[in-house]
Design a protein around this motif. Structure first.
Motif, PDB file in Angstrom:
ATOM      1  N   GLU A  18       0.877  -1.180  -0.087  1.00  0.00           N
ATOM      2  CA  GLU A  18       0.166   0.023   0.043  1.00  0.00           C
ATOM      3  C   GLU A  18       0.917   1.193   0.008  1.00  0.00           C
ATOM      4  O   GLU A  18       1.904   1.292   0.766  1.00  0.00           O
ATOM      5  CB  GLU A  18      -0.894  -0.025   1.232  1.00  0.00           C
ATOM      6  N   PRO A  19       0.446   2.431  -0.533  1.00  0.00           N
ATOM      7  CA  PRO A  19       1.289   3.567  -0.604  1.00  0.00           C
ATOM      8  C   PRO A  19       1.354   4.017   0.886  1.00  0.00           C
ATOM      9  O   PRO A  19       0.671   3.968   1.665  1.00  0.00           O
ATOM     10  CB  PRO A  19       0.416   4.401  -1.315  1.00  0.00           C
ATOM     11  N   TYR A  20       2.334   4.638   1.110  1.00  0.00           N
ATOM     12  CA  TYR A  20       2.799   5.343   2.298  1.00  0.00           C
ATOM     13  C   TYR A  20       2.043   6.562   2.333  1.00  0.00           C
ATOM     14  O   TYR A  20       2.498   7.549   1.678  1.00  0.00           O
ATOM     15  CB  TYR A  20       4.370   5.472   2.574  1.00  0.00           C
ATOM     16  N   THR A  21       1.231   6.935   3.226  1.00  0.00           N
ATOM     17  CA  THR A  21       0.399   7.937   3.133  1.00  0.00           C
ATOM     18  C   THR A  21       0.810   8.764   4.497  1.00  0.00           C
ATOM     19  O   THR A  21       1.321   8.593   5.135  1.00  0.00           O
ATOM     20  CB  THR A  21      -1.035   7.537   3.551  1.00  0.00           C
ATOM     21  N   VAL A  22       0.032  10.156   4.097  1.00  0.00           N
ATOM     22  CA  VAL A  22       0.188  10.951   5.476  1.00  0.00           C
ATOM     23  C   VAL A  22      -0.254  10.319   6.477  1.00  0.00           C
ATOM     24  O   VAL A  22       0.283  10.537   7.532  1.00  0.00           O
ATOM     25  CB  VAL A  22      -0.868  12.271   5.128  1.00  0.00           C
ATOM     26  N   LYS A  23      -1.414   9.579   6.684  1.00  0.00           N
ATOM     27  CA  LYS A  23      -1.783   9.159   7.807  1.00  0.00           C
ATOM     28  C   LYS A  23      -0.907   7.902   8.394  1.00  0.00           C
ATOM     29  O   LYS A  23      -0.633   8.065   9.592  1.00  0.00           O
ATOM     30  CB  LYS A  23      -3.275   8.285   7.545  1.00  0.00           C
ATOM     31  N   SER A  24      -0.199   7.350   7.259  1.00  0.00           N
ATOM     32  CA  SER A  24       0.549   6.297   7.832  1.00  0.00           C
ATOM     33  C   SER A  24       2.005   6.964   8.753  1.00  0.00           C
ATOM     34  O   SER A  24       2.185   6.500   9.827  1.00  0.00           O
ATOM     35  CB  SER A  24       1.402   5.530   6.669  1.00  0.00           C
ATOM     36  N   ALA A  25       2.324   8.175   7.979  1.00  0.00           N
ATOM     37  CA  ALA A  25       3.652   8.920   8.919  1.00  0.00           C
ATOM     38  C   ALA A  25       3.072   9.489  10.059  1.00  0.00           C
ATOM     39  O   ALA A  25       3.950   9.514  11.038  1.00  0.00           O
ATOM     40  CB  ALA A  25       4.071   9.971   7.813  1.00  0.00           C
ATOM     41  N   GLY A  26       2.092  10.145   9.926  1.00  0.00           N
ATOM     42  CA  GLY A  26       1.511  10.792  11.349  1.00  0.00           C
ATOM     43  C   GLY A  26       0.942   9.841  12.310  1.00  0.00           C
ATOM     44  O   GLY A  26       1.475  10.059  13.303  1.00  0.00           O
ATOM     45  N   LEU A  27       0.444   8.807  12.182  1.00  0.00           N
ATOM     46  CA  LEU A  27       0.280   7.718  13.027  1.00  0.00           C
ATOM     47  C   LEU A  27       1.485   7.127  13.813  1.00  0.00           C
ATOM     48  O   LEU A  27       1.501   6.986  14.977  1.00  0.00           O
ATOM     49  CB  LEU A  27      -0.555   6.590  12.478  1.00  0.00           C
ATOM     50  N   LYS A  28       2.489   6.722  12.888  1.00  0.00           N
ATOM     51  CA  LYS A  28       3.828   6.135  13.419  1.00  0.00           C
ATOM     52  C   LYS A  28       4.328   7.026  14.215  1.00  0.00           C
ATOM     53  O   LYS A  28       4.820   6.665  15.602  1.00  0.00           O
ATOM     54  CB  LYS A  28       4.710   5.641  12.240  1.00  0.00           C
ATOM     55  N   TYR A  29       4.610   7.994  13.971  1.00  0.00           N
ATOM     56  CA  TYR A  29       5.581   9.397  14.646  1.00  0.00           C
ATOM     57  C   TYR A  29       4.796   9.722  15.824  1.00  0.00           C
ATOM     58  O   TYR A  29       5.341  10.276  16.636  1.00  0.00           O
ATOM     59  CB  TYR A  29       6.295  10.107  13.603  1.00  0.00           C
ATOM     60  N   GLY A  30       3.558   9.803  15.605  1.00  0.00           N
ATOM     61  CA  GLY A  30       2.757  10.384  16.568  1.00  0.00           C
ATOM     62  C   GLY A  30       2.490   9.415  17.603  1.00  0.00           C
ATOM     63  O   GLY A  30       2.663   9.755  18.880  1.00  0.00           O
ATOM     64  N   LEU A  31       2.595   8.074  17.667  1.00  0.00           N
ATOM     65  CA  LEU A  31       2.844   6.989  18.569  1.00  0.00           C
ATOM     66  C   LEU A  31       4.190   7.116  19.140  1.00  0.00           C
ATOM     67  O   LEU A  31       4.398   7.349  20.496  1.00  0.00           O
ATOM     68  CB  LEU A  31       2.718   5.575  18.064  1.00  0.00           C
ATOM     69  N   TYR A  32       5.259   7.360  18.552  1.00  0.00           N
ATOM     70  CA  TYR A  32       6.679   7.552  19.087  1.00  0.00           C
ATOM     71  C   TYR A  32       6.655   8.510  19.827  1.00  0.00           C
ATOM     72  O   TYR A  32       7.216   8.795  20.947  1.00  0.00           O
ATOM     73  CB  TYR A  32       7.685   7.628  17.910  1.00  0.00           C
ATOM     74  N   LEU A  33       6.249   9.854  19.220  1.00  0.00           N
ATOM     75  CA  LEU A  33       6.048  11.158  20.246  1.00  0.00           C
ATOM     76  C   LEU A  33       5.272  11.032  21.440  1.00  0.00           C
ATOM     77  O   LEU A  33       5.777  11.447  22.556  1.00  0.00           O
ATOM     78  CB  LEU A  33       5.709  12.190  19.360  1.00  0.00           C
ATOM     79  N   GLY A  34       4.200  10.134  21.232  1.00  0.00           N
ATOM     80  CA  GLY A  34       3.533   9.987  22.313  1.00  0.00           C
ATOM     81  C   GLY A  34       4.212   9.184  23.643  1.00  0.00           C
ATOM     82  O   GLY A  34       4.004   9.480  24.674  1.00  0.00           O
ATOM     83  N   VAL A  35       4.881   8.268  23.161  1.00  0.00           N
ATOM     84  CA  VAL A  35       5.632   7.462  24.308  1.00  0.00           C
ATOM     85  C   VAL A  35       6.787   8.468  24.882  1.00  0.00           C
ATOM     86  O   VAL A  35       6.933   8.311  26.010  1.00  0.00           O
ATOM     87  CB  VAL A  35       6.282   6.416  23.631  1.00  0.00           C
ATOM     88  N   VAL A  36       7.546   9.154  24.017  1.00  0.00           N
ATOM     89  CA  VAL A  36       8.329   9.918  24.560  1.00  0.00           C
ATOM     90  C   VAL A  36       7.741  11.051  25.625  1.00  0.00           C
ATOM     91  O   VAL A  36       8.550  11.461  26.488  1.00  0.00           O
ATOM     92  CB  VAL A  36       9.360  10.690  23.355  1.00  0.00           C
ATOM     93  N   SER A  37       6.737  11.445  25.113  1.00  0.00           N
ATOM     94  CA  SER A  37       6.088  12.583  25.934  1.00  0.00           C
ATOM     95  C   SER A  37       5.816  11.920  27.518  1.00  0.00           C
ATOM     96  O   SER A  37       5.783  12.540  28.261  1.00  0.00           O
ATOM     97  CB  SER A  37       4.821  13.111  25.156  1.00  0.00           C
TER      98      SER A  37
END
Length: 188
Positions: A18-37
């Motif tokens: 599947e194409p790498y979408t805005v949603k894909s990037a946003g969710l992945k790095y949002g989860l990472y940033l949430g854990v760091v937060s």
């Protein structure tokens, strides 16, 4: 018997991906940033009893900027090196909203389950700070504390976390996206 080359295998896998979408990037790095937060929140709760630290706030902003830049770079890597300004903006805001939701939910969990006396401690600290400043009379201090209690309910806390993360994420993304964008040429 047909023979398949490595290229044929790559082409078949590529079509299935599947194409790498805005949603894909946003969710992945949002989860990472949430854990760091969450980690930064725990450090703040442990070190300063939850009171604001300019060092931790600065670190939070810097880490959020880095997460958005990483999300943009990964998006471009998976989209032939291209990302429009709007895509970058969408990624940044989504990263911020996802991480804000995670850290806001953790804040509620911390204040209601892990340390249920947290809000009372903050109110007492606020009272001492206001009294020590000498700029407020007792009636004004009571008004400030009453207003603080209204904003410390779980629902309001989560709403504030979501709104503030969306607004700050939008402002950061406006700048970051202008720098990291790489628009696809019109006549490619």
């Amino acid at each position: 018997m047909e023979e398949y080359s490595d290229r044929d295998q790559y082409d078949n896998n590529y079509e299935e991906m599947e194409p790498y979408t805005v949603k894909s990037a946003g969710l992945k790095y949002g989860l990472y940033l949430g854990v760091v937060s969450i980690v930064l929140s725990v450090l703040q709760f442990m070190a300063m009893g939850g009171s604001g630290s300019y060092i931790l706030m600065g670190a939070s902003v810097l880490i959020a900027v880095i997460a958005i830049v990483f999300a943009h770079n990964e998006f471009k890597r998976n989209n032939e090196g291209f990302m429009s300004y709007g895509e970058g903006l969408g990624i940044g805001v989504l990263v911020s909203i996802i991480s804000g939701t995670i850290s806001g939910a953790f804040g509620i969990l911390y204040r209601t389950v892990i340390d249920p006396d947290f809000n009372q401690k903050v109110l007492e600290s606020t009272r001492r700070t206001l009294e020590d400043s000498g700029a407020y009379n007792e009636a004004q201090i009571e008004q400030v504390l009453e207003m603080s209690q209204k904003f410390s309910t779980p629902g309001v806390s989560l709403l504030i976390a979501l709104l503030s993360s969306a607004i700050v994420g939008l402002l950061m993304s406006l700048i970051i996206s202008a720098i990291t964008k790489n628009t696809r040429p019109m006549f490619d």
